[in-house]
Design an enzyme around this catalytic site. Structure first.
Site, PDB file in Angstrom:
ATOM      1  N   SER A 696      41.399  39.623   4.189  1.00 12.12           N
ATOM      2  CA  SER A 696      42.221  40.813   4.406  1.00 12.12           C
ATOM      3  C   SER A 696      43.190  40.672   5.567  1.00 12.12           C
ATOM      4  O   SER A 696      44.051  41.528   5.758  1.00 12.12           O
ATOM      5  CB  SER A 696      41.324  42.032   4.631  1.00 12.12           C
ATOM      6  OG  SER A 696      40.527  41.860   5.785  1.00 12.12           O
ATOM      7  N   LYS A 739      38.343  50.852   7.500  1.00 11.47           N
ATOM      8  CA  LYS A 739      39.518  50.348   8.207  1.00 11.47           C
ATOM      9  C   LYS A 739      40.458  51.486   8.606  1.00 11.47           C
ATOM     10  O   LYS A 739      41.006  51.499   9.709  1.00 11.47           O
ATOM     11  CB  LYS A 739      40.246  49.338   7.324  1.00 11.47           C
ATOM     12  CG  LYS A 739      39.460  48.067   7.058  1.00 11.47           C
ATOM     13  CD  LYS A 739      40.200  47.158   6.084  1.00 11.47           C
ATOM     14  CE  LYS A 739      39.399  45.890   5.796  1.00 11.47           C
ATOM     15  NZ  LYS A 739      40.079  45.017   4.815  1.00 11.47           N
TER      16      LYS A 739
END
Length: 819
Positions: A696, A739
């Site tokens: 990511s 996140k």
């Protein structure tokens, strides 16, 4: 319905001439009977279609076709529901009963094959073909021996308890025809419909008699086994009665002599407990066997102590002791809401389980797994679920467990053997249906002593845990009624087979608004009570709680928040105890430094301005979401790529892919392609002691490199997440909610998210979505347009980088924000 009432069978009637049997006959379908030729049987008829068929037969020549149904549950059978071979019968008598039923007496004539079957009014009419049975040579020695053997088998079965009418036994003695003998025996063996029909389907008389011989042989063997079992049971009963009588005599003699035998009294108490405790059959048998062993031992021997310990464990376990469930759904939901804030998915799942349990009492307990960062309330949620269900709560911690015997127990051959943690905890819970929490299942390990996770496979499988066998007990224990709840911080370390047995429910981190609600509703009252305070001693304002969340903690849960509140309560309790506090202590934002000291600097907030070569990335960790920075610089060299910061293999590959993308798009990005030949690029992710991996960070790596090459600063208020391909496509990643929460805590204004992750944004609380903007992207061109405050397109290519006084290395340079 045509039902059967067994009666003596008459085989004195001679067979009917097949030429006299009509080729079209009404059909009487039989549910639980197969009619044989020359058989006379009374039948009760209740179905309208069957009554109509009987009336049709009486109006004609009293002949009717008797055919068995394939399935007795069908009330209106068709040709497909009937067997192909039946028996032509003649109606001898008919009686109409007061309850509207008809009783008939029917005699079978011969076999017939059903060619077609059609409806005529409400009943069936069949086109039949009479079956001519071949003649058998009765003088053949082999046939004569088979006939004699069948007669002997019938006689043996009769002696062993199989009931045959006396008239049948008389007819058997004088019957030599193998076909009629087979039909006679088959009609008196009480066979089920499929077996009887299989005999009727055999046309050849000798083969039919051979089939009857096989059936008789099997039944005689079963009767012999039953006889042996009954004999042994009778002997055991007589022996038990004799032992009981002698023991009672011995006990009476000891009482008369005034003698007391503690060991005998102990044995008697064990036997009484076995009678009063509702053990499973296997447990009862094994416990009595061990008590008998103990009775033959010396009372002070070491082996007797081992047997005593085993018997004590067996008698103390809750084999059939359970607590009643609270099936009031509203009350259960009220309890869950009272104990925990939010967590709607988990609360809904528990209420659904209660709803199904209310409709189906013998429901097997589900296997739930709560996954989330520390401090979000996984363990306390298990206690709340137990309270809502009205069950006992049991918990074991599996963190650091390496020995399989901790789960399955030790075998009794070892010194100091004990059952496993599962059985031990159930004993202390005193219930066979508690809420059982397996804490930290992601932290088990395997070594030479076995793998605890493998032992848990049986515990967490609803199809197997009803017969869980602990090595110490040696008998099955039913765990199917236990509601197992496992907890974990991450799923990656859990074996796939183990994970497949659990229903995973994710508990993400809390937002600032949720933490404020939790602190006001749960944490502050709990800490006030724990420190002997009340609201008249201390009041913490909402602004102070927000400051604690914002400046003193950086976590997904609320554990550190509760510690900070506890610290304030301790200092206030000291003031109250010393008599310094004369009125209510009100803690606002400006008083926090007196209680908690100076605010701690949060790592994720150090970047305050746009910087060349530094991009903000988002990461998922077992403790929740985090933000981290990707730094890159260029220096004179030969085009090497240096990666530091303890990066994993996947993250290193993402960095190489980002470099390849930047080189392939150099012209569009305004980068001098020649610089890649004489410039080394160094990518570093700070906090090198912490391992980092995952795809990511690919977008942030690419933006950091592009910024270094173009010397354009990256916006400091933007964070990136997403996997990058060589052609610049952005792929979806996981942990979006965690996140986003981390970005919101760090005051990030814009988050670049892969477009394929758009469905995940629905899980983001509305209070967070109002504070953060999302940019959904599919390729790097879209990322570049939002990552820099100035456009890179149309720029003149930069000159070759040389490391000298006039052209310093490409290092991160602080830049003022440009409006």
């Amino acid at each position: 319905m045509a039902g059967q009432e067994r009666s003596p069978l008459d085989y004195s009637v001679e067979g009917s001439d097949d030429s006299q049997i009509p080729h079209t006959l009404p059909v009487l379908a039989l549910k639980d009977l197969v009619a044989f030729p020359f058989m006379i049987a009374p039948l009760f008829v209740t179905r309208d279609s069957s009554i109509a068929a009987i009336e049709e037969a009486i109006d004609r020549d009293r002949t009717i076709l008797l055919v068995a149904q394939k399935r007795a549950t069908i009330e209106d059978p068709t040709q497909e529901d009937l067997h192909k071979i039946g028996t032509v019968g003649v109606l001898m008598r008919m009686f109409k009963l007061p309850d509207q039923r008809i009783r008939i007496l029917v005699q079978g004539l011969s076999r017939a094959r059903v060619k077609t079957c059609k409806k005529k009014g409400s009943f069936l009419v069949a086109q039949i073909e009479p079956i001519e049975e071949p003649e058998a040579n009765e003088d053949d020695p082999e046939i004569a021996a088979l006939v004699r053997e069948v007669k002997e088998k019938v006689k043996s079965a009769s002696e062993l308890g199989r009931t045959f009418p006396p008239e049948v036994l008389v007819v058997l003695e004088n019957l030599e025809d193998p076909g009629r003998l087979a039909d006679l025996v088959a009609s008196n063996l009480d066979l089920d419909v499929p077996d009887s029909q299989s005999v009727l389907d055999i046309v050849h008389p000798v083969r039919r008699l051979s089939r009857i011989h096989q059936i008789l042989t099997s039944q005689v063997e079963l009767l012999n086994v039953r006889e042996r079992i009954n004999s042994r049971a009778k002997v055991e009963i007589d022996r038990s009665q004799r032992e009981y009588f002698l023991r009672q005599q011995l006990k009476a003699i000891q009482n008369e002599l005034g003698e007391t035998d503690d060991f005998s009294e102990e044995i008697n108490q064990y036997r009484e407990q076995v009678e009063t405790t509702r053990l499973s059959p296997e447990a009862r048998q094994e416990t009595l066997r061990q008590i008998q062993r103990l009775e033959r031992m010396q009372s002070d021997s070491a082996e007797a102590a081992i047997v005593r310990n085993y018997v004590d464990w067996m008698l103390s376990l809750p084999w059939s002791k359970s607590t009643p469930d609270t099936l009031d759904l509203r009350k259960a939901r009220t309890i869950l809401d009272r104990e925990h804030y939010d967590l709607e998915d988990v609360k809904t799942r528990i209420v659904e389980y209660l709803a199904v349990l209310k409709l189906k009492q013998n429901l097997k307990g589900p296997i739930l797994c709560f996954v989330g960062p520390p401090g979000v309330g996984k363990t306390s949620l298990g206690r709340a679920i137990a309270t809502a269900l009205g069950r006992k709560f049991a918990r074991i911690s599996l963190g650091g467990v390496h020995d399989e015997a901790e789960i399955r127990g030790h075998r009794r051959t070892y010194v100091g053997a004990m059952p496993g943690k599962i059985i031990q905890t159930l004993r202390y819970a005193e219930s066979d249906n508690p809420v059982f929490m397996l804490d930290e299942v992601d932290k088990t390990g395997a070594d030479s002593r076995g793998d605890p996770a493998a032992a848990l496979l049986e515990v967490l499988d609803p199809e197997q845990n009803c017969t869980f066998r602990d090595n110490f007990l040696g008998v099955p224990f039913d765990l199917s009624r236990v509601l197992f709840i496992a907890t974990a911080n991450m799923l990656d370390t859990i074996r796939p087979a183990f994970r497949d047995r659990m229903e995973v429910l994710t508990l993400p981190g809390y937002t600032e608004h949720e933490k404020l609600k939790i602190a006001r509703r749960f944490l502050v009252p709990r800490q006030l009570s724990a420190h002997g305070l009340s609201t008249r001693h201390l009041r913490i304002t909402d602004a102070a709680v927000k400051t604690i969340i914002d400046s003193y903690t950086n976590e997904a849960g609320v554990r550190n928040l509760e510690r900070a509140i506890a610290s304030i309560c301790r200092k206030t309790a000291r003031q109250v105890a010393e008599g310094e506090a004369t009125r209510q202590s009100r803690v606002a934002t400006k008083e926090l430094q007196d209680f908690l000291g100076a605010p701690r600097k949060i790592r994720s907030r150090l970047l305050r301005q746009d910087t060349v070569g530094v991009a903000t990335a988002l990461a998922w960790t077992p403790t929740g979401g985090e933000i981290f920075f990707v730094e890159s610089i260029g220096m004179k060299g030969r085009g090497k790529l240096i990666l530091t910061g303890q990066l994993g293999d996947v993250m290193k590959e993402s960095a190489r892919a980002a470099m390849s993308y930047a080189r392939s798009r150099a012209a569009q990005l305004g980068i001098d392609l020649s610089m890649f030949g004489h410039t080394d690029f160094h990518i570093h992710v700070p906090e090198g002691a912490i391992p980092k991996d995952g795809p990511s960070g690919g977008v942030a790596l690419a933006i950091s490199l592009i910024s270094t090459c173009t010397r354009r600063p990256v916006r400091q208020d933007i964070a990136f997440t997403g996997e990058i391909t060589l052609r610049g496509r952005i792929l979806a990643v996981g942990g979006i909610k965690e996140k986003v929460l981390a970005a919101q805590r760090s005051r990030v204004r814009l988050i670049v998210v892969p477009k394929d992750n758009q469905p995940d944004l629905r899980e983001i609380p509305e209070t967070v979505r109002d504070k953060v903007e999302f940019q959904l992207v599919e390729d790097m061109d879209e990322v570049v347009r939002v990552a820099f405050r100035e456009s890179l397109t149309g720029r003149r290519s930069v000159t070759t980088v040389r490391q000298d006084a006039a052209n310093p290395p490409l290092s991160p340079l602080p830049m003022k924000p440009r409006r």
